[in-house]
Design an enzyme around this catalytic site. Structure first.
Site, PDB file in Angstrom:
ATOM      1  N   GLY A  36       1.098  -1.212   0.255  1.00 43.97           N
ATOM      2  CA  GLY A  36       0.667  -0.048  -0.091  1.00 43.97           C
ATOM      3  C   GLY A  36       0.925   1.012   0.379  1.00 43.97           C
ATOM      4  N   TYR A 145      -0.448 -16.811  -3.660  1.00 42.26           N
ATOM      5  CA  TYR A 145      -1.349 -16.511  -3.734  1.00 42.26           C
ATOM      6  C   TYR A 145      -3.213 -17.801  -4.262  1.00 42.26           C
ATOM      7  CZ  TYR A 145      -4.235 -12.498  -4.717  1.00 42.26           C
ATOM      8  OH  TYR A 145      -5.297 -11.157  -5.860  1.00 42.26           O
ATOM      9  N   LYS A 149      -5.641 -17.575  -1.297  1.00 40.27           N
ATOM     10  CA  LYS A 149      -6.604 -17.266  -0.658  1.00 40.27           C
ATOM     11  C   LYS A 149      -7.720 -18.560  -1.012  1.00 40.27           C
ATOM     12  CE  LYS A 149      -5.878 -13.140  -1.541  1.00 40.27           C
ATOM     13  NZ  LYS A 149      -6.788 -12.011  -0.922  1.00 40.27           N
TER      14      LYS A 149
HETATM   15  P1  NAD Z   1      -2.963  -3.749  -2.640  1.00 44.08           P
HETATM   16  O1  NAD Z   1      -1.518  -4.353  -2.796  1.00 44.08           O
HETATM   17  O2  NAD Z   1      -3.144  -2.115  -3.001  1.00 44.08           O
HETATM   18  O3  NAD Z   1      -3.774  -3.384  -1.354  1.00 44.08           O
HETATM   19  C1  NAD Z   1      -3.373  -4.371  -0.654  1.00 44.08           C
HETATM   20  C2  NAD Z   1      -3.220  -3.774   1.176  1.00 44.08           C
HETATM   21  O4  NAD Z   1      -2.857  -4.573   2.217  1.00 44.08           O
HETATM   22  C3  NAD Z   1      -2.039  -3.091   0.573  1.00 44.08           C
HETATM   23  O5  NAD Z   1      -2.069  -2.013   0.842  1.00 44.08           O
HETATM   24  C4  NAD Z   1      -1.385  -3.530   1.620  1.00 44.08           C
HETATM   25  O6  NAD Z   1       0.075  -2.476   1.856  1.00 44.08           O
HETATM   26  C5  NAD Z   1      -1.926  -4.095   2.956  1.00 44.08           C
HETATM   27  N1  NAD Z   1      -1.250  -5.727   3.339  1.00 44.08           N
HETATM   28  C6  NAD Z   1      -0.503  -6.401   2.819  1.00 44.08           C
HETATM   29  N2  NAD Z   1      -0.669  -7.359   3.930  1.00 44.08           N
HETATM   30  C7  NAD Z   1      -0.497  -6.586   5.266  1.00 44.08           C
HETATM   31  C8  NAD Z   1      -0.885  -6.875   6.534  1.00 44.08           C
HETATM   32  N3  NAD Z   1       0.388  -8.377   6.433  1.00 44.08           N
HETATM   33  N4  NAD Z   1      -0.737  -6.431   7.327  1.00 44.08           N
HETATM   34  C9  NAD Z   1      -1.287  -5.177   7.296  1.00 44.08           C
HETATM   35  N5  NAD Z   1      -1.439  -4.821   5.527  1.00 44.08           N
HETATM   36  C10 NAD Z   1      -1.107  -5.750   4.715  1.00 44.08           C
HETATM   37  O7  NAD Z   1      -4.078  -4.662  -3.519  1.00 44.08           O
HETATM   38  P2  NAD Z   1      -5.766  -4.339  -3.921  1.00 44.08           P
HETATM   39  O8  NAD Z   1      -5.530  -4.124  -5.746  1.00 44.08           O
HETATM   40  O9  NAD Z   1      -6.487  -2.657  -3.230  1.00 44.08           O
HETATM   41  O10 NAD Z   1      -6.274  -5.218  -3.154  1.00 44.08           O
HETATM   42  C11 NAD Z   1      -7.469  -5.093  -2.031  1.00 44.08           C
HETATM   43  C12 NAD Z   1      -7.794  -7.249  -1.873  1.00 44.08           C
HETATM   44  O11 NAD Z   1      -8.097  -7.206  -2.571  1.00 44.08           O
HETATM   45  C13 NAD Z   1      -6.692  -7.530  -1.764  1.00 44.08           C
HETATM   46  O12 NAD Z   1      -6.798  -8.839  -0.947  1.00 44.08           O
HETATM   47  C14 NAD Z   1      -6.154  -8.260  -3.263  1.00 44.08           C
HETATM   48  O13 NAD Z   1      -6.097 -10.078  -2.990  1.00 44.08           O
HETATM   49  C15 NAD Z   1      -8.137  -8.414  -3.408  1.00 44.08           C
HETATM   50  N6  NAD Z   1      -8.482  -7.968  -5.001  1.00 44.08           N
HETATM   51  C16 NAD Z   1      -7.613  -7.607  -5.425  1.00 44.08           C
HETATM   52  C17 NAD Z   1      -7.908  -7.346  -7.385  1.00 44.08           C
HETATM   53  C18 NAD Z   1      -7.950  -6.409  -8.002  1.00 44.08           C
HETATM   54  O14 NAD Z   1      -7.833  -6.602  -9.381  1.00 44.08           O
HETATM   55  N7  NAD Z   1      -6.893  -5.394  -7.579  1.00 44.08           N
HETATM   56  C19 NAD Z   1      -8.449  -8.627  -7.633  1.00 44.08           C
HETATM   57  C20 NAD Z   1      -8.362  -9.359  -6.588  1.00 44.08           C
HETATM   58  C21 NAD Z   1      -8.515 -10.028  -5.559  1.00 44.08           C
END
Ligand code: NAD
Ligand code: UDP
Length: 321
Positions: A36, A145, A149
């Site tokens: 993030g 991943y 999940k």
């Molecule tokens: P992103 O990487 O921008 O956001 C994920 C956030 O989780 C980040 O801010 C990261 O710092 C935080 N994080 C990770 N591990 C952590 C931990 N141990 N403790 C605290 N914070 C932690 O990703 P995104 O695209 O915003 O995705 C958000 C969620 O949606 C994720 O779980 C992802 O698997 C899921 N997802 C996203 C997409 C997509 O297309 N963006 C598709 C399928 C699933």
């Protein structure tokens, strides 16, 4: 309501925090910034009802006052991101999920787990319905991943069955929009940055693999509906836009909308197990949540390109959703 958003400083999480604040909720954003960005949430600091807790959820849930909703979005999400952090990705979706489920159960809060279309792997059923069990490698380059999940889903269901926890699961399909990390290696950020800079646009393989892209405000609306839907307890729901295109088509559309004359270059296919076709069947989301995406591809891409143009030009992120 008091709402915990784990992963709230990420791409999707930051839009969710903003939406919840605008609806009048108190938002606790928990993030360790592994993928993030502080810039995603800087503009939320002025809201008195917003709090940032910088914390790794793998280490356990921090002490906090009772919350009524727990959104679990914390996980690296881009293929280069989770391949760079394989163990952290496994742990945040297993141990991290357990800590958040314990917190939700203790507080009697509703829990939403952000799963993924990767739970279907390289799908043999098309489009993908929630009943499809997937074609996933337990050891391949995406396994840290995909399998994490799938475990996170199974754990949520175990809490529903063992403790009556009000948990629901959404399988998110490819989502794009402002504030996605321009350097996280995903299709939309890569193509937009390359088009805006006039660099060669890197199509992996022959570009005939497909994806279906959902604009972030639509996705966030689906998350909130799934959380607030009583009938969603113990249910899995796809969230995504069924408008399917090949990767090459996305490159051509982005190049046109960016007004770019960048060349298209075909490179080696992405590292192993790149799903060849992906499109959500959203019949269940329509029926259960009354949800469907509203932002058309070109409109969403125009907004995203404008935000990226701003960010690349100024080094800061545009705040538009
Ligand atoms: P992103 O990487 O921008 O956001 C994920 C956030 O989780 C980040 O801010 C990261 O710092 C935080 N994080 C990770 N591990 C952590 C931990 N141990 N403790 C605290 N914070 C932690 O990703 P995104 O695209 O915003 O995705 C958000 C969620 O949606 C994720 O779980 C992802 O698997 C899921 N997802 C996203 C997409 C997509 O297309 N963006 C598709 C399928 C699933
Ligand atoms: N892709 C591509 N060029 C890029 C980035 C991605 O051709 O610069 C392809 C990738 O091989 C995959 C699709 O675009 O087929 C979507 O990739 P992304 O990393 O966005 O997410 P995925 O859906 O694979 O998790």
């Amino acid at each position: 309501m008091r709402v915990l958003v784990a992963g709230g400083a990420g791409f999707i999480g930051s839009h969710l925090c903003e939406r919840l604040l605008r609806e009048g909720h108190e938002v606790v954003c928990l993030d360790n910034f592994v993928t993030g960005r502080k810039v995603n949430i800087e503009h939320l600091a002025d809201w008195p009802s917003f709090a940032l807790v910088e914390h790794d959820i793998i280490a356990g849930a921090p002490a906090m006052a009772r919350v009524e909703r727990v959104y679990h979005l914390a996980s690296p999400a881009s293929p280069p991101g989770y391949q760079r952090h394989p163990v952290e990705t496994m742990r945040v979706n297993s141990e991290g999920s357990r800590h958040l489920l314990d917190l939700a159960t203790r507080d009697g809060a509703s829990y939403l787990y952000a799963s993924t279309s990767e739970a279907y792997g390289d799908p043999l059923e098309h489009p993908q319905r929630e009943s499809y069990r997937g074609n996933v490698s337990t050891t391949g380059p995406r396994s840290m991943y995909d399998e994490a999940k799938r475990y996170g889903e199974a754990l949520a269901m175990a809490y529903v069955r063992a403790h009556g926890t009000d948990a629901r699961i959404v399988r998110i399909f490819n989502t794009y929009g402002p504030r996605s990390d321009p350097h996280d290696g995903r299709l939309v950020p890569n193509f937009i940055v390359q088009a805006l800079r006039g660099e060669a646009m890197t199509v992996y393989g022959d570009g005939r693999q497909t994806r279906s892209l959902c604009y972030v405000s639509d996705l966030v609306d689906g998350l909130v509906r799934a959380m607030e839907c009583r009938g969603a307890k113990g249910e899995v729901t796809n969230l995504g836009n069924p408008d399917e295109h090949t990767v090459l088509e996305f490159a051509l559309i982005i190049r046109e909308l960016a007004g770019s004359n960048a060349t298209i270059t075909y490179t080696e296919p992405a590292v192993g197990d790149d799903p060849q076709r992906r499109r959500p069947d959203i019949t269940k989301a329509r029926a259960l949540l009354g949800w469907e995406p509203r932002v058309a591809l070109r409109e969403g891409l125009e907004r995203t390109i404008a935000a990226f143009r701003d960010e690349l030009g100024t080094g800061r992120v545009a705040c538009a959703s």
